[in-house]
Design a protein around this motif. Sequence first.
Motif, PDB file in Angstrom:
ATOM      1  N   ILE A  24       0.834  -1.202   0.000  1.00 25.95           N
ATOM      2  CA  ILE A  24       0.000   0.000   0.000  1.00 25.95           C
ATOM      3  C   ILE A  24       0.866   1.248   0.000  1.00 25.95           C
ATOM      4  O   ILE A  24       0.650   2.177  -0.792  1.00 25.95           O
ATOM      5  N   VAL A  25       1.875   1.271   0.872  1.00 30.07           N
ATOM      6  CA  VAL A  25       2.763   2.435   0.968  1.00 30.07           C
ATOM      7  C   VAL A  25       3.545   2.632  -0.337  1.00 30.07           C
ATOM      8  O   VAL A  25       3.678   3.751  -0.838  1.00 30.07           O
ATOM      9  N   GLY A  26       4.046   1.537  -0.898  1.00 32.99           N
ATOM     10  CA  GLY A  26       4.803   1.631  -2.142  1.00 32.99           C
ATOM     11  C   GLY A  26       3.978   2.209  -3.274  1.00 32.99           C
ATOM     12  O   GLY A  26       4.454   3.037  -4.057  1.00 32.99           O
ATOM     13  N   ASN A  27       2.710   1.796  -3.345  1.00 33.58           N
ATOM     14  CA  ASN A  27       1.824   2.343  -4.370  1.00 33.58           C
ATOM     15  C   ASN A  27       1.500   3.804  -4.108  1.00 33.58           C
ATOM     16  O   ASN A  27       1.271   4.571  -5.049  1.00 33.58           O
ATOM     17  N   GLY A  28       1.477   4.183  -2.832  1.00 36.85           N
ATOM     18  CA  GLY A  28       1.272   5.588  -2.497  1.00 36.85           C
ATOM     19  C   GLY A  28       2.397   6.459  -3.037  1.00 36.85           C
ATOM     20  O   GLY A  28       2.161   7.542  -3.600  1.00 36.85           O
ATOM     21  N   PHE A  29       3.629   5.984  -2.895  1.00 36.66           N
ATOM     22  CA  PHE A  29       4.772   6.716  -3.450  1.00 36.66           C
ATOM     23  C   PHE A  29       4.676   6.751  -4.976  1.00 36.66           C
ATOM     24  O   PHE A  29       5.024   7.749  -5.612  1.00 36.66           O
ATOM     25  N   GLY A  30       4.214   5.643  -5.566  1.00 35.61           N
ATOM     26  CA  GLY A  30       4.069   5.613  -7.019  1.00 35.61           C
ATOM     27  C   GLY A  30       3.066   6.628  -7.521  1.00 35.61           C
ATOM     28  O   GLY A  30       3.287   7.299  -8.541  1.00 35.61           O
ATOM     29  N   LEU A  31       1.941   6.770  -6.799  1.00 34.96           N
ATOM     30  CA  LEU A  31       0.934   7.745  -7.181  1.00 34.96           C
ATOM     31  C   LEU A  31       1.471   9.168  -7.046  1.00 34.96           C
ATOM     32  O   LEU A  31       1.247  10.018  -7.916  1.00 34.96           O
ATOM     33  N   ALA A  32       2.212   9.420  -5.958  1.00 32.08           N
ATOM     34  CA  ALA A  32       2.800  10.749  -5.764  1.00 32.08           C
ATOM     35  C   ALA A  32       3.770  11.068  -6.904  1.00 32.08           C
ATOM     36  O   ALA A  32       3.801  12.193  -7.415  1.00 32.08           O
ATOM     37  N   SER A  33       4.546  10.070  -7.315  1.00 34.47           N
ATOM     38  CA  SER A  33       5.476  10.261  -8.427  1.00 34.47           C
ATOM     39  C   SER A  33       4.727  10.602  -9.712  1.00 34.47           C
ATOM     40  O   SER A  33       5.136  11.481 -10.477  1.00 34.47           O
ATOM     41  N   ALA A  34       3.611   9.908  -9.953  1.00 30.33           N
ATOM     42  CA  ALA A  34       2.825  10.174 -11.159  1.00 30.33           C
ATOM     43  C   ALA A  34       2.241  11.585 -11.145  1.00 30.33           C
ATOM     44  O   ALA A  34       2.204  12.269 -12.170  1.00 30.33           O
ATOM     45  N   LEU A  35       1.783  12.021  -9.970  1.00 28.87           N
ATOM     46  CA  LEU A  35       1.223  13.366  -9.855  1.00 28.87           C
ATOM     47  C   LEU A  35       2.280  14.427 -10.148  1.00 28.87           C
ATOM     48  O   LEU A  35       2.038  15.388 -10.883  1.00 28.87           O
TER      49      LEU A  35
END
Length: 224
Positions: A24-35
């Motif tokens: 979950i946390v790793g995907n959160g960082f991925g979403l932040a990177s995409a933004l």
Amino acid sequence: MNPIDWLLHSQVVIAGSAVLVREIVGNGFGLASALFGMRRRVAAWPIGIVGNVLLFTVFVGGVFDTPQDKDLWGQAGRQVFFAIISVYGWYRWYQTRHHGATTGVQPRWGTTRERLELLGIAVVLYAIAYVVLRELGSWGPQWDAWILTGSILATYGMARGFVEFWLIWIAVDVVGVPLLVQAKFYPSAAMYVVYGLFCVLGFASWWKIQNRERVGTPEPVVVG
């Protein structure tokens, strides 16, 4: 339990299956990177690398302690590639900013030659990825190879500023969602849905920016 142990070992239950908190946390960082990527901010790259490290440990249950019984070597392998190409993208975007640009990259459509080169690379990469993933015992190697190949091409296109990279990501998401749901990596599957919607918005944004900059209309300066 200290924060590191909590991150590495904690689990939650989703749809009756155990899921790692670090997924979950790793995907959160991925979403932040995409933004940050949609806003063409250099910070997209280092933030993404953190997510890559966490997610690599999620998809290889035979190496790390995970509740899922399926290994997705293609998913793990693409995290390694992301981390490597992110160093290149980080440097390239930083250099652009260093030379006076307000953002990290100027969007543009790829030329016919560049598109043909990407297509040729895609065919070769897919063939290699499929054979390697099948030999490693990756679950669903044909789809995992599709995701790995598309992820490589999309990330490279992002670093080069190709508008088309958003379309490649959409093709990856379409395959990734059902694969991850069947493998019970639910947070990652949910993020693929979010990424797909986000990619539609990102594509429209970069297309608009490319058209505006092509005709010479100045872009408002964004501070931050």
